[in-house]
Design an enzyme around this catalytic site. Sequence first.
Site, short mmCIF file in Angstrom:
data_model
loop_
_atom_site.label_atom_id
_atom_site.label_comp_id
_atom_site.label_asym_id
_atom_site.label_seq_id
_atom_site.Cartn_x
_atom_site.Cartn_y
_atom_site.Cartn_z
N GLU A 1 10.48 0.78 10.00
CA GLU A 1 11.49 1.80 9.73
C GLU A 1 10.81 3.11 10.05
O GLU A 1 9.95 3.56 9.30
CB GLU A 1 11.95 1.67 8.28
CG GLU A 1 13.34 2.20 8.05
CD GLU A 1 13.32 3.67 7.74
OE1 GLU A 1 13.38 4.46 8.71
OE2 GLU A 1 13.24 4.03 6.57
N CYS B 1 13.54 10.48 6.78
CA CYS B 1 13.55 10.01 8.16
C CYS B 1 14.95 10.10 8.76
O CYS B 1 15.10 10.24 9.96
CB CYS B 1 13.01 8.59 8.24
SG CYS B 1 13.65 7.53 6.97
N GLY C 1 4.07 3.32 13.84
CA GLY C 1 4.83 2.09 14.04
C GLY C 1 4.46 1.40 15.34
O GLY C 1 4.30 0.18 15.40
N LYS D 1 0.84 -1.20 0.00
CA LYS D 1 0.00 0.00 0.00
C LYS D 1 0.88 1.25 0.00
O LYS D 1 1.55 1.55 0.98
CB LYS D 1 -0.92 0.05 1.22
CG LYS D 1 -1.92 1.19 1.11
CD LYS D 1 -2.59 1.57 2.42
CE LYS D 1 -1.82 2.59 3.21
NZ LYS D 1 -1.76 3.94 2.61
N GLU E 1 10.53 15.08 15.54
CA GLU E 1 10.80 15.00 14.10
C GLU E 1 9.86 15.96 13.36
O GLU E 1 8.65 15.87 13.48
CB GLU E 1 10.58 13.58 13.61
CG GLU E 1 10.97 13.41 12.16
CD GLU E 1 10.79 11.98 11.66
OE1 GLU E 1 9.78 11.34 12.03
OE2 GLU E 1 11.66 11.52 10.90
N SER F 1 5.89 6.92 10.46
CA SER F 1 6.16 7.60 11.72
C SER F 1 6.29 6.60 12.86
O SER F 1 5.74 5.50 12.83
CB SER F 1 5.04 8.58 12.04
OG SER F 1 3.87 7.87 12.37
N THR F 2 7.01 7.00 13.89
CA THR F 2 7.16 6.17 15.08
C THR F 2 5.81 5.95 15.74
O THR F 2 5.50 4.86 16.24
CB THR F 2 8.16 6.82 16.06
OG1 THR F 2 9.46 6.80 15.46
CG2 THR F 2 8.22 6.09 17.39
N GLU F 3 4.98 6.98 15.71
CA GLU F 3 3.66 6.88 16.31
C GLU F 3 2.85 5.73 15.69
O GLU F 3 2.31 4.87 16.39
CB GLU F 3 2.94 8.22 16.10
CG GLU F 3 1.63 8.35 16.81
CD GLU F 3 0.85 9.56 16.32
OE1 GLU F 3 1.40 10.37 15.54
OE2 GLU F 3 -0.32 9.67 16.69
#
Lengths: 506, 282
Positions: free
Chosen positions: A285, A319, A268, A211, A416, A264-266
């Site tokens: 990642e 990133c 993830g 996607k 970030e 994003s880490t969020e």
Amino acid sequence: MGKTRRKTGTTTPRKSRSPRPVRKLKFATDWTYSAAPESTDHVRLESRYGLFIDGKFSEPRSGRYFATISPSTEKKIADVADASTADVGRAVKAARRAFDGTWSKMKPSERGKYIFRIARIIQERAREFAVVESMDGGKPIRESRDVDIPLAAGHFFYYAGWADKLPYAFPCRDPKPVGVAGQIIPWNFPLLMAAWKIAPALATGNTVVLKPAETTPLTALKLAEVIQEADLPPGVVNIITGAGETGAALVNHPDVDKIAFTGSTEVGKIIQKAIAGSKKKFTLELGGKAANIVFEDAAIDQAVEGIVNGIFFNQGHVCCAGSRLFVQESVADDVVRRLKDRMETLIVGDPLDKNTDIGAINSKPQLEKIREYIQIGQDEGAEIYQSSCPLPAKGYWCRPTLFTKASQSHRIVQEEIFGPVLAVQTFRTVEEVIEKANNTPYGLSGGVWTDKGAKIFKITGKLRAGVVWANTFNMFDPSSPFGGYKESGVGREGGLHGLLPYVNLS
Amino acid sequence: MILKTYKLYIGGKFPRTESGRYDILKTSRGAAVANICRGSRKDFREAVVAARSAAEKWGAASAFLRGQILYRMAEMLQGRASQFVQELELQGFTLRAASRNTEASIDRLVYYAGWADKFQQMFSSVNPVSSSHFNFSMCEPTGVVAVLAPGEGGLLGLVSCLAPVIVGGNTCTLLASQSTPLTAITFAEVLHGSDLPAGVVNILTGRRDELLEPFSTHMDVNAIVYCGSDSKERQETRFNAAGNVKRTVCRHLRDWYSPDAQSPYMIADTQEIKTTWHPIDT
């Protein structure tokens, strides 16, 4: 954009405490740049794209479409399908059938040939891909032409060769494919991320449901055409478009064996939680806040180029961007002065223009987020500097921005931003800068600039980050593993290490 | 004859649990064997602080030194083998099983001691990038690792999960099996006498259902090794781990004696790959 831009190298005089006389760097004082737009007439684009499932494009069950627009013109380029949960189900089913029926049983060397073929076709159609990438995502054509597309082809070429050599990658083990891989990619390097995900998955015998991001679906859909052209068995690669809901449906689908996510880490963390109760493997990642460290003994002009490349490459939508600059105190004034001079020469504008250094911000929400951070930086007391370049009237743009007098506690230092915004801090000792550089939940990348070899290895060894550039920045290669420490992700993509997430070792 | 007090092992010291609580270890026939510290969330936090403080130095120790120390652990264990056999018997092992378990634990330490200066070469690479750069990827320890030792497997289960973590330069805090806490704490004495720096390994005893949550949620823990087969626990571990993107390793082995129970790939499970670039003049 037919107008001629005049580059003035002049800026307002600035104060400097440097004892040396301030010499203004003359980059381009008298030059003018004629517009040099890449032509778009050779690009073949449909007005509407369905979902690529089981080897062909089909209408979404949902019946819904959404527009993908050019961030540089705000004009619609095409409509793309919005895949519903039922569509995700169709794609996963096709991928499962292809996995069981053909792909996992195929002779590995034959599998490799298909992947080689994909690489070749991308190379043949590189120019078209570059133009579409710049149109849809806003990145300068120079970058899509010289970085994104060649690297994407390179990734397929690299992993194609692994297909029949996998036992050599895992001594004393018999690597087996995982099954159906669900892959979700971001909007900053649309085709390249698709290649990073698809190439190793196919080489190891998995099938794929990919996607792309909702703001940049076009090169992935063009890649679907390439996959048709390469005559891959139906269902081996499925490409479905949609937003977060589509991604969530893919993550939660019970018949997906592996999730690969870049973003994003969020998000993830949400994914890691969502699949906690399943047996799904995953690679993540995620975000970063890289420290780029400049010592007084560095080649300063090269370092300045590296700083610029580190934070302004791809509008800072990277990133691993070097978004925290640490300059040794003794050279800080000098570096910042040269950096400002260099920033003044950067051309912001039409992504399709070959002179353009910084293209359009990928989307309106992203631009708003960046602006919010620029405001936060000022409110928190950092000192802002922006280049004075003209900006086009239409589209989403952001001037290259730097903040001096930033400190560790500032949000522009901790969070970030994902835009062309650099936070500058100074340091005195090696120990101090290592402490500051590592004082972040992220750990994706880092940079160090010095002419002292022993110092390089001391710093690169102590930075808690997955990729470290010494006297260079933002370099990528198919053979080079990429991925983060700490909250920047799990697993590696690229190189030999990029195979591991796609195999079960027995 | 005096009886031993079994305490915790944190930062190279043997404190009692700060909570003052204890559980009674009983034989299968219900006879009390010893009072065992019921470690608390706060004990765990102290242990993570100790592990973090030790991380930089242990991570930077030479591979040779780490190998020597692991081998020394094997030597110390060998020297006290009879004590471990005796304690395993107290914890329900037959004499034969206890001897086998102890011997295999010694062998496992020797096995991983030997890997200390070799696994790096197995998992590293020099990468042939197209641009003019020298580019290489190598292993580095993930950092602080929380280990939930397997319920079964006695000393061997514990050693099999611990050794690959520390030989790779990580530090750790380990929760001992509730069924074999005696050998876990006595093993801490082995560690203590093996020149292993304080804080590299911290061992708690206590209840898994109580400590799983702090183990998996702690924000300064980089990875968690969960040993067991309880799917609910595994899910909770993986879910909580997401809070700071912990690497989660789930190990479920029926047979800790099998060849599958030791492998350099287990070392790699708590390693990060760092890739370094430097330009080459052309």
